[in-house]
Design a protein around this motif. Structure first.
Motif, PDB file in Angstrom:
ATOM      1  N   UNK A  80     -57.071  26.505 -50.917  1.00 25.80           N
ATOM      2  CA  UNK A  80     -57.894  25.425 -51.451  1.00 25.80           C
ATOM      3  C   UNK A  80     -58.842  26.030 -52.485  1.00 25.80           C
ATOM      4  N   UNK A  81     -59.128  25.255 -53.525  1.00 19.55           N
ATOM      5  CA  UNK A  81     -59.947  25.728 -54.631  1.00 19.55           C
ATOM      6  C   UNK A  81     -61.171  24.832 -54.812  1.00 19.55           C
ATOM      7  N   UNK A  82     -62.199  25.427 -55.403  1.00 20.36           N
ATOM      8  CA  UNK A  82     -63.357  24.665 -55.827  1.00 20.36           C
ATOM      9  C   UNK A  82     -63.706  25.115 -57.235  1.00 20.36           C
ATOM     10  N   UNK A  83     -63.416  24.267 -58.203  1.00 21.00           N
ATOM     11  CA  UNK A  83     -63.791  24.536 -59.585  1.00 21.00           C
ATOM     12  C   UNK A  83     -65.189  24.001 -59.811  1.00 21.00           C
ATOM     13  N   UNK A  84     -66.076  24.890 -60.240  1.00 24.93           N
ATOM     14  CA  UNK A  84     -67.477  24.533 -60.424  1.00 24.93           C
ATOM     15  C   UNK A  84     -67.856  24.707 -61.886  1.00 24.93           C
ATOM     16  N   UNK A  85     -68.233  23.626 -62.521  1.00 26.09           N
ATOM     17  CA  UNK A  85     -68.641  23.636 -63.924  1.00 26.09           C
ATOM     18  C   UNK A  85     -70.098  23.209 -64.042  1.00 26.09           C
ATOM     19  N   UNK A  86     -70.671  23.490 -65.198  1.00 26.67           N
ATOM     20  CA  UNK A  86     -72.059  23.103 -65.474  1.00 26.67           C
ATOM     21  C   UNK A  86     -72.980  23.521 -64.332  1.00 26.67           C
ATOM     22  N   UNK A  87     -72.837  24.756 -63.925  1.00 28.41           N
ATOM     23  CA  UNK A  87     -73.600  25.239 -62.779  1.00 28.41           C
ATOM     24  C   UNK A  87     -75.094  25.259 -63.068  1.00 28.41           C
TER      25      UNK A  87
END
Length: 126
Positions: free
Chosen positions: A79-86
């Protein structure tokens, strides 16, 4: 027994991106939901995102909607978690979580999951 191993954490500047991964191994149910949670120093563990076995159902905390995306590849048990605009307030230890479930079920609380990884640190600098 199920084992979960997270990776992908690190130090990033505000506005940057990271991708977390969680590999599941061991005696899993035929279908299972997965979730991501986080815990900042001095705070309780909080829900971030979750996904059903089918991948067709997802749930997000309001604080990450539009910035984070959860996904999974069942052929890789990952499973993945793409995190943008941190943001600096995203700084925490991130944990993945597992629970055997019907294919379309998706949880949203720590009590919904019964196996946890060791966590990976995400630090966002301002």
């Amino acid at each position: 027994q199920v084992q979960l191993v997270e990776s992908g954490g690190g130090l990033v500047q505000a506005g940057g991106s990271l991708r977390l991964s969680c590999v599941v191994s061991g005696r899993t149910f035929r279908s299972y939901a997965m979730g991501w949670f986080r815990q900042a120093p001095g705070k309780e563990r909080e829900f971030v995102a979750s996904i059903s076995w089918s991948g067709g159902y997802t749930k997000y905390a309001d604080s990450v909607k539009g910035r984070f995306t959860i996904s999974r590849d069942n052929t890789k048990n990952t499973v993945y978690l793409n995190m943008n605009s941190l943001k600096p307030e995203d700084t925490a230890v991130y944990y993945c979580a597992y629970v055997g479930s019907p294919p379309s079920w998706v949880g949203g609380d720590t009590a919904d999951f019964d196996s946890w990884g060791q966590g990976t640190q995400v630090t966002v600098s301002s």
